[in-house]
Motif scaffolding. Structure first.
Motif, PDB file in Angstrom:
ATOM      1  N   HIS A  56      31.471  47.881  31.123  1.00  0.00           N
ATOM      2  CA  HIS A  56      30.406  47.601  30.159  1.00  0.00           C
ATOM      3  C   HIS A  56      29.213  46.920  30.830  1.00  0.00           C
ATOM      4  O   HIS A  56      28.055  47.236  30.522  1.00  0.00           O
ATOM      5  N   ASP A  57      29.489  45.995  31.733  1.00  0.00           N
ATOM      6  CA  ASP A  57      28.405  45.306  32.444  1.00  0.00           C
ATOM      7  C   ASP A  57      27.590  46.286  33.279  1.00  0.00           C
ATOM      8  O   ASP A  57      26.355  46.205  33.334  1.00  0.00           O
TER       9      ASP A  57
ATOM     10  N   GLN B 189      41.403  44.210  31.112  1.00  0.00           N
ATOM     11  CA  GLN B 189      40.224  43.769  30.370  1.00  0.00           C
ATOM     12  C   GLN B 189      39.060  43.509  31.317  1.00  0.00           C
ATOM     13  O   GLN B 189      37.904  43.820  31.007  1.00  0.00           O
ATOM     14  N   ASP B 190      39.354  42.960  32.495  1.00  0.00           N
ATOM     15  CA  ASP B 190      38.313  42.734  33.496  1.00  0.00           C
ATOM     16  C   ASP B 190      37.669  44.048  33.913  1.00  0.00           C
ATOM     17  O   ASP B 190      36.448  44.134  34.074  1.00  0.00           O
ATOM     18  N   MET B 191      38.464  45.075  34.084  1.00  0.00           N
ATOM     19  CA  MET B 191      37.930  46.390  34.469  1.00  0.00           C
ATOM     20  C   MET B 191      37.053  46.951  33.340  1.00  0.00           C
ATOM     21  O   MET B 191      35.995  47.524  33.590  1.00  0.00           O
ATOM     22  N   LYS B 192      37.515  46.769  32.112  1.00  0.00           N
ATOM     23  CA  LYS B 192      36.747  47.238  30.972  1.00  0.00           C
ATOM     24  C   LYS B 192      35.417  46.493  30.877  1.00  0.00           C
ATOM     25  O   LYS B 192      34.359  47.100  30.657  1.00  0.00           O
ATOM     26  N   ASN B 193      35.469  45.177  31.050  1.00  0.00           N
ATOM     27  CA  ASN B 193      34.241  44.372  31.020  1.00  0.00           C
ATOM     28  C   ASN B 193      33.290  44.770  32.150  1.00  0.00           C
ATOM     29  O   ASN B 193      32.075  44.814  31.954  1.00  0.00           O
ATOM     30  N   ALA B 194      33.833  45.046  33.314  1.00  0.00           N
ATOM     31  CA  ALA B 194      32.993  45.457  34.443  1.00  0.00           C
ATOM     32  C   ALA B 194      32.302  46.775  34.127  1.00  0.00           C
ATOM     33  O   ALA B 194      31.122  46.970  34.460  1.00  0.00           O
TER      34      ALA B 194
ATOM     35  N   GLN C 144      47.172  42.544  31.524  1.00  0.00           N
ATOM     36  CA  GLN C 144      46.197  42.702  30.457  1.00  0.00           C
ATOM     37  C   GLN C 144      44.846  42.120  30.864  1.00  0.00           C
ATOM     38  O   GLN C 144      43.800  42.672  30.548  1.00  0.00           O
ATOM     39  N   THR C 145      44.851  41.044  31.599  1.00  0.00           N
ATOM     40  CA  THR C 145      43.613  40.429  32.063  1.00  0.00           C
ATOM     41  C   THR C 145      42.901  41.345  33.043  1.00  0.00           C
ATOM     42  O   THR C 145      41.684  41.524  32.967  1.00  0.00           O
ATOM     43  N   VAL C 146      43.645  41.961  33.964  1.00  0.00           N
ATOM     44  CA  VAL C 146      43.036  42.871  34.942  1.00  0.00           C
ATOM     45  C   VAL C 146      42.439  44.068  34.224  1.00  0.00           C
ATOM     46  O   VAL C 146      41.318  44.501  34.515  1.00  0.00           O
TER      47      VAL C 146
ATOM     48  N   GLN D 257      48.797  38.919  33.066  1.00  0.00           N
ATOM     49  CA  GLN D 257      47.844  39.215  34.131  1.00  0.00           C
ATOM     50  C   GLN D 257      47.446  40.672  34.117  1.00  0.00           C
ATOM     51  O   GLN D 257      46.295  41.005  34.373  1.00  0.00           O
TER      52      GLN D 257
END
Length: 109
Positions: free
Chosen positions: A34-35, A27-32, A23-25, A21
């Motif tokens: 980039h978005d 990655q989610d922050m990283k994706n956010a 790592q998922t959080v 979890q």
């Protein structure tokens, strides 16, 4: 001892899930991030395009207005000249009539 092994396995399972979890959080922050960057670039490009379209339309409108104004000025000048010529001819005619009347000549009309 059996309880210790089961407790250890349960604890290990929780740590794996918690680590996954985390790592998922991340990655989610990283994706956010980039978005957000992509959205900012998209808005900037669309704003620039809209500004270019507005500038083009304004220039076109200005040219059309200038053309229409020039045309209106020419029409007004021609109409003014026509009215002036008509007034001139009426004045000449009136003057000739008065001169004939004063001289005692009969009116030719």
């Amino acid at each position: 001892m059996n309880k210790v092994i089961v407790s250890g396995m349960a604890l290990a399972g929780l740590l794996v899930v918690a680590g996954a979890q985390a790592q998922t959080v991340g990655q989610d922050m990283k994706n956010a991030g980039h978005d957000t960057a992509h959205a900012s670039k998209t808005v900037a490009h669309k704003t620039a395009h809209g500004t270019e379209v507005a500038a083009h339309d304004t220039a076109h409108g200005t040219k059309v207005a200038a053309h229409d104004t020039a045309h209106g000025t020419k029409v007004a000048a021609h109409k003014t000249a026509d009215v002036s010529k008509e007034g001139y001819h009426k004045t000449v005619h009136g003057t000739k009539k008065v001169v004939h009347d004063v001289d005692g000549h009969p009116s030719t009309e």
